[in-house]
Design a protein around this motif. Structure first.
Motif, PDB file in Angstrom:
ATOM      1  N   PHE A 171     -83.800  55.516 -50.876  1.00  0.00           N
ATOM      2  CA  PHE A 171     -84.956  54.958 -51.571  1.00  0.00           C
ATOM      3  C   PHE A 171     -86.255  55.729 -51.324  1.00  0.00           C
ATOM      4  CE2 PHE A 171     -85.070  53.314 -47.348  1.00  0.00           C
ATOM      5  CZ  PHE A 171     -86.397  53.070 -47.037  1.00  0.00           C
ATOM      6  N   PHE A 172     -86.162  56.828 -50.608  1.00  0.00           N
ATOM      7  CA  PHE A 172     -87.358  57.579 -50.218  1.00  0.00           C
ATOM      8  C   PHE A 172     -87.056  59.066 -50.338  1.00  0.00           C
ATOM      9  CE2 PHE A 172     -90.235  59.572 -47.209  1.00  0.00           C
ATOM     10  CZ  PHE A 172     -91.423  58.893 -47.426  1.00  0.00           C
ATOM     11  N   PRO A 173     -88.057  59.917 -50.739  1.00  0.00           N
ATOM     12  CA  PRO A 173     -89.477  59.625 -50.955  1.00  0.00           C
ATOM     13  C   PRO A 173     -89.775  59.187 -52.388  1.00  0.00           C
ATOM     14  CG  PRO A 173     -89.107  61.978 -51.085  1.00  0.00           C
ATOM     15  CD  PRO A 173     -87.772  61.359 -50.762  1.00  0.00           C
ATOM     16  N   THR A 174     -91.041  58.845 -52.642  1.00  0.00           N
ATOM     17  CA  THR A 174     -91.503  58.454 -53.968  1.00  0.00           C
ATOM     18  C   THR A 174     -92.464  59.524 -54.489  1.00  0.00           C
ATOM     19  OG1 THR A 174     -93.403  57.243 -53.091  1.00  0.00           O
ATOM     20  CG2 THR A 174     -91.335  56.020 -53.332  1.00  0.00           C
ATOM     21  N   TRP A 175     -92.872  59.423 -55.767  1.00  0.00           N
ATOM     22  CA  TRP A 175     -93.821  60.388 -56.330  1.00  0.00           C
ATOM     23  C   TRP A 175     -95.170  60.313 -55.632  1.00  0.00           C
ATOM     24  CZ3 TRP A 175     -92.408  64.447 -58.799  1.00  0.00           C
ATOM     25  CH2 TRP A 175     -91.275  64.444 -59.599  1.00  0.00           C
ATOM     26  N   THR A 176     -95.553  59.131 -55.207  1.00  0.00           N
ATOM     27  CA  THR A 176     -96.826  58.998 -54.484  1.00  0.00           C
ATOM     28  C   THR A 176     -96.803  59.816 -53.203  1.00  0.00           C
ATOM     29  OG1 THR A 176     -97.166  56.767 -55.360  1.00  0.00           O
ATOM     30  CG2 THR A 176     -98.426  57.378 -53.389  1.00  0.00           C
ATOM     31  N   TRP A 177     -95.691  59.753 -52.492  1.00  0.00           N
ATOM     32  CA  TRP A 177     -95.567  60.528 -51.257  1.00  0.00           C
ATOM     33  C   TRP A 177     -95.575  62.021 -51.539  1.00  0.00           C
ATOM     34  CZ3 TRP A 177     -95.113  59.839 -45.945  1.00  0.00           C
ATOM     35  CH2 TRP A 177     -95.257  58.526 -45.502  1.00  0.00           C
ATOM     36  N   ALA A 178     -95.031  62.434 -52.681  1.00  0.00           N
ATOM     37  CA  ALA A 178     -95.053  63.856 -53.031  1.00  0.00           C
ATOM     38  C   ALA A 178     -96.490  64.353 -53.168  1.00  0.00           C
ATOM     39  CB  ALA A 178     -94.288  64.081 -54.336  1.00  0.00           C
ATOM     40  N   VAL A 179     -97.333  63.559 -53.826  1.00  0.00           N
ATOM     41  CA  VAL A 179     -98.748  63.936 -53.980  1.00  0.00           C
ATOM     42  C   VAL A 179     -99.449  63.931 -52.630  1.00  0.00           C
ATOM     43  CG1 VAL A 179    -100.949  63.316 -55.053  1.00  0.00           C
ATOM     44  CG2 VAL A 179     -98.818  63.053 -56.339  1.00  0.00           C
ATOM     45  N   ILE A 180     -99.169  62.918 -51.825  1.00  0.00           N
ATOM     46  CA  ILE A 180     -99.811  62.803 -50.516  1.00  0.00           C
ATOM     47  C   ILE A 180     -99.480  64.013 -49.641  1.00  0.00           C
ATOM     48  CG2 ILE A 180     -99.778  61.524 -48.333  1.00  0.00           C
ATOM     49  CD1 ILE A 180     -99.482  58.959 -49.987  1.00  0.00           C
ATOM     50  N   VAL A 181     -98.204  64.345 -49.568  1.00  0.00           N
ATOM     51  CA  VAL A 181     -97.769  65.414 -48.659  1.00  0.00           C
ATOM     52  C   VAL A 181     -98.171  66.791 -49.164  1.00  0.00           C
ATOM     53  CG1 VAL A 181     -95.752  66.535 -47.649  1.00  0.00           C
ATOM     54  CG2 VAL A 181     -95.885  64.046 -47.711  1.00  0.00           C
ATOM     55  N   VAL A 182     -97.993  67.036 -50.457  1.00  0.00           N
ATOM     56  CA  VAL A 182     -98.225  68.375 -51.006  1.00  0.00           C
ATOM     57  C   VAL A 182     -99.706  68.662 -51.226  1.00  0.00           C
ATOM     58  CG1 VAL A 182     -97.792  69.905 -52.973  1.00  0.00           C
ATOM     59  CG2 VAL A 182     -95.954  68.450 -52.093  1.00  0.00           C
ATOM     60  N   VAL A 183    -100.477  67.657 -51.642  1.00  0.00           N
ATOM     61  CA  VAL A 183    -101.878  67.886 -52.019  1.00  0.00           C
ATOM     62  C   VAL A 183    -102.867  67.280 -51.023  1.00  0.00           C
ATOM     63  CG1 VAL A 183    -103.604  67.658 -53.834  1.00  0.00           C
ATOM     64  CG2 VAL A 183    -101.189  67.899 -54.446  1.00  0.00           C
TER      65      VAL A 183
END
Length: 270
Positions: A171-183
């Protein structure tokens, strides 16, 4: 125009100095592991235990104020707690990791040179102010971002290995986490590092630089922890807006610090 070779030489020199200091290296390992392994494992294994909510500061408040729309329908009480904490509650803590690491490494950028009596020679090198400040920022920013990304990989593995039996699958990660981690992680880390490097140039001891740095980055920590208190929730829209704002602030902060960088004043205070 920035001479990359000259700036990179300063970055490598700073990394060598940090690697020789065990008091600095230890927290760089412990802090990411705490957020990436210890806390998520406790959350998943503890489930909806009341002990867990009372142990982690702010968790019960977060769960009480959690909008029902953010958790997929059909989840049990235990699944709801695990999903809410892993996906939402822990998100801001991964923005704190680069800030905390930068506080440890960047606070010694210039004041560490003073204590090692190498600053005067560095200031008399052909490096421009922009190159010197950028090198000091990158010397702390790159490790803080890489360690945070490594922590995210560990976090993802632990969450999915331990959480899949409880959640019924990955169930993880989500698109929100992708933005948080990458940007957001690099953006927050860059701003924090710039502020701390600026403080380091004006401090006389490493302890004083770290104390002042904590005061400067407190607004950043307070902002990201507001989610843990239930005041707001990161979603893709909020994360993208925050990323755009932070990039603009990063550029302005770097230009301001370079413009205010005064070698003569630093030399006279040696």
């Amino acid at each position: 125009m920035i001479d990359r070779k000259r700036a990179w030489a300063v970055v490598r020199k700073d990394w060598i100095e940090v690697s020789r200091n065990k008091q600095v290296v230890a927290p760089l390992v412990v802090i990411p592991l705490l957020f990436a392994a210890v806390i998520p494992a406790a959350v998943i294994l503890g489930g909806n235990s009341g002990i867990l909510a009372s142990t982690i500061t702010g968790l019960q408040s977060f769960l009480d104020n959690l909008p029902s729309r953010v958790v997929p329908s059909g989840y049990t009480a235990e699944q709801t707690v695990v999903y809410a904490v892993i996906v939402y509650f822990m998100a801001p803590f991964f923005l704190i990791i680069p800030v905390m690491i930068a506080t440890i490494t960047a606070s010694s950028s210039f004041v560490g040179e003073k204590e090692r009596r190498t600053l005067e020679g560095l200031l008399y090198t052909p490096l421009s102010n922009r190159e010197l400040v950028l090198a000091k920022v990158l010397g702390s920013l790159i490790p803080s971002v890489l360690l945070t990304w490594a922590a995210f990989v560990v976090y993802t593995l632990i969450v999915n290995v331990l959480g899949s039996p409880v959640m019924g699958g990955v169930f993880f990660p989500t698109w929100t986490w992708a933005v948080i981690v990458v940007v957001l992680v690099p953006s927050v880390g860059f701003l924090a590092t710039c502020l701390i490097v600026a403080v380091s140039g004006r401090s006389t001891t490493m302890q004083g630089a770290q104390g002042s740095a904590l005061l400067l980055v407190f607004p950043i920590i307070a902002l990201v922890v507001s989610q843990a208190a239930g005041l707001m929730l990161f979603d893709v829209t909020i994360a993208l807006i925050a990323a755009v704002v932070l990039v603009a602030i990063d550029i302005a902060a770097f230009r301001f610090i370079v413009a205010r960088f005064d070698r003569e004043r630093i030399i006279t205070r040696l």
